[in-house]
Design an enzyme around this catalytic site. Structure first.
Site, PDB file in Angstrom:
ATOM      1  CD  GLU A  91      -4.512   7.410   5.505  1.00 45.28           C
ATOM      2  OE1 GLU A  91      -5.514   6.690   5.564  1.00 45.28           O
ATOM      3  OE2 GLU A  91      -3.606   7.407   6.377  1.00 45.28           O
ATOM      4  CG  ASP A 109      -1.628   4.672   2.801  1.00 44.90           C
ATOM      5  OD1 ASP A 109      -2.251   4.080   1.907  1.00 44.90           O
ATOM      6  OD2 ASP A 109      -1.442   4.194   3.943  1.00 44.90           O
ATOM      7  CD  GLU A 141      -2.855   0.992   2.484  1.00 43.26           C
ATOM      8  OE1 GLU A 141      -3.210  -0.182   2.791  1.00 43.26           O
ATOM      9  OE2 GLU A 141      -3.236   2.006   3.102  1.00 43.26           O
TER      10      GLU A 141
END
Length: 288
Positions: A103, A101, A99
């Protein structure tokens, strides 16, 4: 945008060459809503995610990829967005997932957003770095890009690199795992994380300001489609159609490296590599 940023493809159609893909068309061709609020919608090149007390919402790419460039223009929830998280990320599936990210942690009125980045490899994360934006991310759309090739993952905002995670998988003494063996989808979501998102959860979501809306446009995955294990070597090969493996994309240019250092010196507010509570016996993670 120089370096890893995308070519102008506004009027191209989806072109497949060998095992490789340049995806254009509209956001509606690339992405699909997969959970959440009934007010969320995709219309042409625009995506709107909505959060209220009933539900947040999310969208994902219609296929998996391995290596390439993934970008979108995003405008975040304005005003009091405490407790909210707007996410733009790549992810595979399973307990040993990879993953990458972006955010964006909301704020109380007048406070800045927090740009939160992380990377998981084979299910292991805890590699957070955080930044303050040098602009108002709610006033207009800005370009957010994740560039992923066999050498590195780079996070960009408006063409400026803010973070790089290099492939040290085969480096002597490092042997740091790198995301290069799983296909990942592109995801985005808007959700309530009031237990931790703003000032460690001390500031809660103000539901009087709901519904909250984040706006997205021009999702552009220019990447190698995942077609199973064969894609691992095919998409990493030094082929003319694998533009992300070309020498110009193997490392940052001198000017990009300078901008990276400037952003990190001025706007980085947290780095797991510098957190003494995350270093047992004072030992740095090998990639640091």
């Amino acid at each position: 945008m120089a370096g890893f940023q995308s070519l102008s493809i506004a009027f191209l159609v989806c072109v497949i060459v060998s095992n490789h893909m340049v995806v254009d068309a509209m956001t509606s061709k690339n992405m699909a809503l997969f959970w959440g609020n009934s007010q969320s919608k995709i219309e042409g090149d625009d995506l709107q995610l909505v959060l209220d007390q009933s539900s947040g919402s999310g969208a994902k790419s219609k296929r998996y990829f391995i290596f390439g460039s993934f970008e979108a223009q995003i405008k975040f929830v304005p005003g009091d967005s405490a407790g909210l998280v707007t996410a733009f990320y790549l992810s595979s599936e399973g307990s040993h997932h990879d993953e990458v990210d972006f955010e964006f942690l909301g704020n109380a009125t007048g406070e800045p957003y927090t740009i939160h980045t992380n990377i998981f490899v084979q299910g292991v994360g805890d590699r957070e770095q955080q930044f303050r934006p040098w602009f108002d991310p709610t006033a207009d759309f800005h370009n957010y890009t994740i560039h992923w090739n066999p050498n590195a993952v780079v996070w960009y905002i408006d063409g400026i690199p803010i973070r790089i995670f290099r492939n040290y998988e085969n480096a002597p003494k490092l042997k740091t795992a790198f995301p290069n063996k799983q296909g990942m989808r592109l995801y985005t979501s808007l959700w309530n994380a009031q237990d931790w998102a703003t000032q460690g959860g001390r500031v809660k979501t103000n539901w009087a300001s709901a519904p909250f809306t984040a706006s997205f446009r021009r999702f552009r995955p220019r990447a190698c489609p995942w077609n199973g294990a064969l894609s691992i070597s095919q998409c990493a090969s030094n082929s003319p159609t694998n533009w992300w493996t070309s020498p110009i994309h193997a490392q940052l240019s001198a000017s990009q490296s300078t901008k990276l250092r400037e952003i990190r010196e001025k706007y980085m507010i947290y780095d797991y590599c510098l957190d003494p509570t995350r270093r047992p016996n004072g030992v740095l993670p090998p990639e640091c």
